[in-house]
Design a protein around this motif. Structure first.
Motif, PDB file in Angstrom:
ATOM      1  N   GLU A  32      -5.102  40.492   3.999  1.00 46.59           N
ATOM      2  CA  GLU A  32      -4.371  40.213   5.230  1.00 46.59           C
ATOM      3  C   GLU A  32      -2.908  40.633   5.066  1.00 46.59           C
ATOM      4  N   VAL A  48      -6.944  40.896  14.423  1.00 46.48           N
ATOM      5  CA  VAL A  48      -8.257  41.393  14.860  1.00 46.48           C
ATOM      6  C   VAL A  48      -8.520  40.806  16.247  1.00 46.48           C
ATOM      7  N   VAL A  91     -10.112  35.641  11.239  1.00 46.77           N
ATOM      8  CA  VAL A  91      -9.494  35.807  12.558  1.00 46.77           C
ATOM      9  C   VAL A  91      -8.730  34.559  12.977  1.00 46.77           C
TER      10      VAL A  91
HETATM   11  P1  PGA Z   1      -4.378  36.508  13.357  1.00 45.86           P
HETATM   12  O1  PGA Z   1      -4.417  35.624  12.014  1.00 45.86           O
HETATM   13  O2  PGA Z   1      -5.802  36.937  13.634  1.00 45.86           O
HETATM   14  O3  PGA Z   1      -3.847  35.573  14.422  1.00 45.86           O
HETATM   15  O4  PGA Z   1      -3.486  37.666  13.095  1.00 45.86           O
HETATM   16  C1  PGA Z   1      -5.227  35.980  10.924  1.00 45.86           C
HETATM   17  C2  PGA Z   1      -5.024  35.028   9.772  1.00 45.86           C
HETATM   18  O5  PGA Z   1      -3.890  34.616   9.513  1.00 45.86           O
HETATM   19  O6  PGA Z   1      -5.998  34.662   9.085  1.00 45.86           O
END
Ligand code: PGA
Length: 247
Positions: free
Chosen positions: A163, A209, A228
């Motif tokens: 990530e 995502v 997500v």
């Molecule tokens: P997001 O967060 O999909 O809101 O970008 C992902 C996460 O931090 O696991």
């Protein structure tokens, strides 16, 4: 073949009535897809209630110690005692906001492996690290530290989530070439450290995502699913990601 995983990280969102609404919508949709695993990582106050629905429910955090005077923390044994099935470790929000360092994350990994408790180990670079060409080295050092004493025999406990910090909650996901480069690098690292079983460890992508980019992101052969945040708070939207993963 590695299983595909779609995991909802609700973070510090949704009130009790909103969780019930989410479940109502969720139960009206078709989630039957034997090759895919659906996981929900809610705030800890909802863990027990969600476990009772039969879903794979995981915790967003766990403490490294086994029990004792650690006000506000939750132990692996407590999670296991209510049938929580896994936990996130090393999410960038834990690292940055709550100052969790590599040593603490490594300790959490050891506590989980010692208890036979599955975990998603999160890693990812800041934008400055990417701009300086340090992204691979940074992720390598995060993984090296976290997995230093990891026993390859316990590989089934481990899932990785890449990530990039700059992609989380920003509305701008990483590009597929950036993800493919990093996932291949992580796979090579795991193979070097753990041997051939590395190929059985799922590597997820996380960071903005959504239903617009899911099909493209999931078309990367190295992406075994996603972690997500924002797009998981609406069950209907989350279902679109589930369908994109199975396409
Ligand atoms: P997001 O967060 O999909 O809101 O970008 C992902 C996460 O931090 O696991």
């Amino acid at each position: 073949m590695r299983k595909k995983i779609l995991a909802a990280n609700w973070k510090m969102n949704l009130t009790q009535p909103q969780v019930l609404d989410w479940l109502k919508v969720f139960h009206d949709l078709d989630w039957h897809q034997p090759q895919q695993e659906l996981r929900i990582y809610p705030s800890s106050i909802y863990l027990k209630e969600l476990v009772s629905t039969g879903l794979h429910v995981g915790a967003q955090n766990v403490f490294a110690e086994q029990k004792g005077a650690f006000t506000g923390e939750i132990a692996v044994e407590q999670l296991q005692s209510i049938d929580v099935q896994s936990v996130l470790i090393g999410h960038s929000e834990r690292r940055l906001i709550f100052k969790e360092d590599d040593a603490l994350i490594a300790q959490k990994v050891r506590t989980c492996t010692g208890a036979g408790f599955p975990f998603i180990l999160c890693c990812g670079e800041a934008i400055e690290q990417r701009e300086q060409g340090q992204h691979l080295a940074h992720v390598e050092s995060q993984l090296k530290s976290a997995l230093e004493q990891f026993d390859p025999a316990q590989h089934s406990l481990l899932t990785i989530a890449y990530e990039p910090i700059w992609a989380i909650g920003s509305g701008m996901s990483a590009r597929t070439d950036q993800i493919s480069e990093m996932h291949a690098f992580i796979r090579d690292f795991l193979e070097k450290e753990l041997g051939a079983i590395a190929h059985q460890i799922p590597i997820l992508y996380g960071g903005s995502v959504n239903s617009q980019n899911a099909s493209e992101l999931f078309s990367c052969p190295s992406v075994d699913g996603a972690l997500v945040g924002g797009a998981s708070l609406d069950a209907q939207h989350f279902h679109q990601l589930w369908q994109a993963l199975s396409a």
